[in-house]
Design a protein around this motif. Structure first.
Motif, PDB file in Angstrom:
ATOM      1  N   GLN A   1       0.848  -1.187   0.000  1.00 12.25           N
ATOM      2  CA  GLN A   1       0.000   0.000   0.000  1.00 12.25           C
ATOM      3  C   GLN A   1       0.886   1.239   0.000  1.00 12.25           C
ATOM      4  OE1 GLN A   1      -2.713   0.171   3.284  1.00 12.25           O
ATOM      5  NE2 GLN A   1      -4.104   1.555   2.224  1.00 12.25           N
ATOM      6  N   VAL A   2       0.505   2.203  -0.816  1.00 12.11           N
ATOM      7  CA  VAL A   2       1.272   3.436  -0.923  1.00 12.11           C
ATOM      8  C   VAL A   2       1.111   4.255   0.349  1.00 12.11           C
ATOM      9  CG1 VAL A   2       1.499   5.583  -2.205  1.00 12.11           C
ATOM     10  CG2 VAL A   2       1.031   3.441  -3.424  1.00 12.11           C
ATOM     11  N   GLN A   3       2.219   4.759   0.850  1.00 11.79           N
ATOM     12  CA  GLN A   3       2.187   5.664   1.998  1.00 11.79           C
ATOM     13  C   GLN A   3       2.220   7.096   1.488  1.00 11.79           C
ATOM     14  OE1 GLN A   3       1.895   4.283   5.119  1.00 11.79           O
ATOM     15  NE2 GLN A   3       1.814   2.350   3.991  1.00 11.79           N
ATOM     16  N   LEU A   4       1.388   7.943   2.086  1.00 11.05           N
ATOM     17  CA  LEU A   4       1.298   9.347   1.672  1.00 11.05           C
ATOM     18  C   LEU A   4       1.641  10.246   2.852  1.00 11.05           C
ATOM     19  CD1 LEU A   4      -2.077   9.223  -0.290  1.00 11.05           C
ATOM     20  CD2 LEU A   4       0.232   9.027  -1.224  1.00 11.05           C
ATOM     21  N   VAL A   5       2.468  11.237   2.604  1.00 11.02           N
ATOM     22  CA  VAL A   5       2.835  12.206   3.625  1.00 11.02           C
ATOM     23  C   VAL A   5       2.485  13.603   3.123  1.00 11.02           C
ATOM     24  CG1 VAL A   5       4.686  13.183   5.007  1.00 11.02           C
ATOM     25  CG2 VAL A   5       4.674  10.731   4.488  1.00 11.02           C
ATOM     26  N   GLU A   6       1.620  14.267   3.858  1.00  8.88           N
ATOM     27  CA  GLU A   6       1.158  15.592   3.465  1.00  8.88           C
ATOM     28  C   GLU A   6       1.892  16.675   4.229  1.00  8.88           C
ATOM     29  OE1 GLU A   6      -3.402  14.250   3.687  1.00  8.88           O
ATOM     30  OE2 GLU A   6      -3.080  16.315   3.008  1.00  8.88           O
ATOM     31  N   TYR A  27       4.004   3.751  -6.610  1.00 10.20           N
ATOM     32  CA  TYR A  27       3.234   4.072  -7.806  1.00 10.20           C
ATOM     33  C   TYR A  27       1.817   4.544  -7.461  1.00 10.20           C
ATOM     34  CZ  TYR A  27       0.365   3.370 -11.932  1.00 10.20           C
ATOM     35  OH  TYR A  27      -0.528   3.551 -12.953  1.00 10.20           O
ATOM     36  N   THR A  28       1.447   5.623  -8.123  1.00  7.35           N
ATOM     37  CA  THR A  28       0.097   6.160  -7.972  1.00  7.35           C
ATOM     38  C   THR A  28      -0.442   6.499  -9.349  1.00  7.35           C
ATOM     39  OG1 THR A  28       0.641   7.089  -5.800  1.00  7.35           O
ATOM     40  CG2 THR A  28      -1.286   7.981  -6.923  1.00  7.35           C
ATOM     41  N   TYR A  29      -1.629   6.055  -9.642  1.00  5.62           N
ATOM     42  CA  TYR A  29      -2.270   6.347 -10.929  1.00  5.62           C
ATOM     43  C   TYR A  29      -2.991   7.693 -10.875  1.00  5.62           C
ATOM     44  CZ  TYR A  29      -5.573   5.888 -14.803  1.00  5.62           C
ATOM     45  OH  TYR A  29      -6.298   6.107 -15.945  1.00  5.62           O
ATOM     46  N   CYS A  30      -3.637   7.923  -9.772  1.00  2.00           N
ATOM     47  CA  CYS A  30      -4.444   9.129  -9.627  1.00  2.00           C
ATOM     48  C   CYS A  30      -4.330   9.623  -8.201  1.00  2.00           C
ATOM     49  CB  CYS A  30      -5.901   8.805  -9.956  1.00  2.00           C
ATOM     50  SG  CYS A  30      -7.058  10.162  -9.717  1.00  2.00           S
ATOM     51  N   ARG A  47      -8.818  16.178  -8.502  1.00  2.83           N
ATOM     52  CA  ARG A  47      -8.066  14.965  -8.757  1.00  2.83           C
ATOM     53  C   ARG A  47      -7.156  15.201  -9.947  1.00  2.83           C
ATOM     54  NH1 ARG A  47     -13.420  12.965 -10.857  1.00  2.83           N
ATOM     55  NH2 ARG A  47     -13.116  12.412 -13.043  1.00  2.83           N
ATOM     56  N   ILE A  48      -6.058  14.438 -10.002  1.00  6.87           N
ATOM     57  CA  ILE A  48      -5.094  14.563 -11.080  1.00  6.87           C
ATOM     58  C   ILE A  48      -4.576  13.197 -11.473  1.00  6.87           C
ATOM     59  CG2 ILE A  48      -3.246  15.047  -9.382  1.00  6.87           C
ATOM     60  CD1 ILE A  48      -1.904  16.779 -11.590  1.00  6.87           C
ATOM     61  N   LEU A  49      -4.560  12.964 -12.772  1.00  8.17           N
ATOM     62  CA  LEU A  49      -3.947  11.756 -13.302  1.00  8.17           C
ATOM     63  C   LEU A  49      -2.447  11.990 -13.327  1.00  8.17           C
ATOM     64  CD1 LEU A  49      -6.329  10.918 -16.239  1.00  8.17           C
ATOM     65  CD2 LEU A  49      -5.715   9.365 -14.404  1.00  8.17           C
ATOM     66  N   ALA A  95      -4.556   8.347  -2.732  1.00  5.37           N
ATOM     67  CA  ALA A  95      -3.960   7.731  -3.913  1.00  5.37           C
ATOM     68  C   ALA A  95      -4.780   6.545  -4.389  1.00  5.37           C
ATOM     69  CB  ALA A  95      -2.534   7.279  -3.611  1.00  5.37           C
ATOM     70  N   SER A  96      -4.911   6.497  -5.696  1.00 10.05           N
ATOM     71  CA  SER A  96      -5.538   5.341  -6.325  1.00 10.05           C
ATOM     72  C   SER A  96      -4.554   4.736  -7.309  1.00 10.05           C
ATOM     73  CB  SER A  96      -6.809   5.762  -7.061  1.00 10.05           C
ATOM     74  OG  SER A  96      -7.297   4.694  -7.854  1.00 10.05           O
ATOM     75  N   THR A  97      -4.493   3.418  -7.341  1.00  7.69           N
ATOM     76  CA  THR A  97      -3.580   2.748  -8.265  1.00  7.69           C
ATOM     77  C   THR A  97      -4.279   2.265  -9.523  1.00  7.69           C
ATOM     78  OG1 THR A  97      -3.892   0.688  -7.049  1.00  7.69           O
ATOM     79  CG2 THR A  97      -1.981   2.028  -6.456  1.00  7.69           C
TER      80      THR A  97
END
Length: 120
Positions: A1-6, A27-30, A47-49, A95-97
């Motif tokens: 699972q992708v880890q996100l840090v804001e 990896y993140t798709y969106c 949202r951004i691709l 994040a969405s893959t």
């Protein structure tokens, strides 16, 4: 699972600007941006691709917020200009893959949130 840090939240006066950052560990798709104001449900903001840079915005922020990304740094950004008191909220990146939608359920990973306070 992708880890996100804001990072990047803070307090500004109405009309000011802030830039939020969201660094992903993989990896993140969106990348989606959401916010939740006190006493309200979380709402989708933008949202951004990640590959193409294509973006989509909620009507409430269109023309004021800009989502972008730096794929070399695996980081997405949300530039927020002309901030209004009603923009006050906790902001989350997600994040969405696989897909790029506005629904929370389509995102696999969430950042910890960063607080944005806009005073009048």
């Amino acid at each position: 699972q992708v880890q996100l840090v804001e990072s990047g939240g803070g307090s500004v006066q109405a009309g000011g600007s802030l830039r939020l950052s969201c660094a992903a560990s993989g990896y993140t798709y969106c990348m989606g941006w959401f916010r939740q104001a006190p006493g309200k449900e979380r709402e989708w903001v933008a949202r951004i691709l990640l590959q193409s840079g294509a973006t989509l915005y909620a009507d409430s922020v269109k023309g004021r917020f800009t989502a972008s990304r730096d794929n070399a740094k695996n980081t997405a950004y949300l530039q927020m200009n002309s901030l209004k008191p009603e923009d006050t909220a906790m902001y989350y990146c997600a994040a969405s893959t696989a897909t790029c939608r506005s629904s929370e359920s389509s995102y696999n990973s969430w950042g910890q949130g960063t607080q944005v306070i806009v005073s009048s």
